[in-house]
Design a protein around this motif. Structure first.
Motif, mmCIF file in Angstrom:
data_model
loop_
_atom_site.group_PDB
_atom_site.id
_atom_site.type_symbol
_atom_site.label_atom_id
_atom_site.label_comp_id
_atom_site.label_asym_id
_atom_site.label_seq_id
_atom_site.Cartn_x
_atom_site.Cartn_y
_atom_site.Cartn_z
ATOM 1 N N ASP A 206 1.088 7.504 -0.670
ATOM 2 C CA ASP A 206 1.668 7.620 0.743
ATOM 3 C C ASP A 206 2.957 6.795 0.515
ATOM 4 O O ASP A 206 3.607 6.718 1.698
ATOM 5 N N TYR A 207 3.216 5.519 -0.106
ATOM 6 C CA TYR A 207 4.432 4.630 -0.172
ATOM 7 C C TYR A 207 4.283 4.042 0.979
ATOM 8 O O TYR A 207 5.440 3.848 1.590
ATOM 9 N N ALA A 208 3.393 3.570 1.696
ATOM 10 C CA ALA A 208 3.106 2.941 2.852
ATOM 11 C C ALA A 208 4.015 1.542 2.861
ATOM 12 O O ALA A 208 4.972 1.492 3.971
ATOM 13 N N GLU A 209 4.105 1.032 1.721
ATOM 14 C CA GLU A 209 4.782 -0.350 1.965
ATOM 15 C C GLU A 209 6.217 -0.059 1.715
ATOM 16 O O GLU A 209 7.277 -0.720 2.322
ATOM 17 N N GLU A 210 6.707 0.979 0.979
ATOM 18 C CA GLU A 210 8.185 1.282 0.624
ATOM 19 C C GLU A 210 8.507 1.749 2.272
ATOM 20 O O GLU A 210 9.773 1.745 2.731
#
Length: 190
Positions: A163-167
């Protein structure tokens, strides 16, 4: 609504259907359930300090309701056209109609003295994406921040689920910081 749309890149229809049970002001998150998204995919928004500030201000106004933007004349949320109409009512130099009863009729939201014409709620979403792009956020992350249907084959979408949460969190932070910097500049008139 305009500041939240600009600070998150969300669709106006997703915002007006937001419920307080899905906004966590302590964790600075907004969960947008698939039933309220154009893409029919659950979407997690990580609120920047900028977006969180505006959600908190909104909570002061509407926190007693289950809806972030409750309708006044009926149960439920505002109609998504309401905000678009209010934006248009504040750019009347571009309208070819007489003033409507019980509606604003002024030019308080005309930008750059009207050089670029009228703008819409959708322009806020485009501006958020363009600002992220200018700060070198990758197009893949921008797409995820805007809950776009991802390009590629169905097989690829089926198997790739990070889900690319940090990005996304970093992209929204960059956007919020940039908006704060612009609004705190001595050169901005708003």
């Amino acid at each position: 609504a305009m500041w939240i749309c600009l600070g998150t890149g969300c669709r106006i229809g997703e915002l007006v259907k937001a419920q307080w049970k899905n906004v966590d002001l302590k964790k600075a998150t907004w969960f947008v359930p698939r039933e309220t998204t154009k893409t029919h995919v659950d979407w997690q928004v990580y609120l920047s300090a900028f977006a969180l500030k505006h959600f908190k201000a909104l909570h002061e106004l509407t926190g007693a309701s289950e809806w972030c933007f409750p309708a006044q004349q009926k149960d439920g949320p505002l109609d998504s056209k309401t905000i678009s109409k209010q934006i248009g009512d504040r750019q009347t130099r571009f309208k070819k109609r007489s003033p409507l009863l019980r509606r604003r009729h002024d030019d308080t939201l005309v930008l750059s003295d009207g050089e670029n014409g009228a703008w819409t709620a959708r322009a806020l979403r485009r501006t958020a994406a363009t600002m992220m792009q200018a700060m070198r956020v990758s197009p893949d992350v921008i797409d995820r921040c805007q809950n776009h249907v991802l390009p590629g084959s169905k097989v690829r979408r089926h198997y790739l689920h990070l889900d690319y949460a940090e990005e996304k969190r970093e992209a929204w932070k960059l956007l919020g910081d940039r908006l704060d910097a612009i609004l705190n500049s001595n050169n901005v008139i708003y």
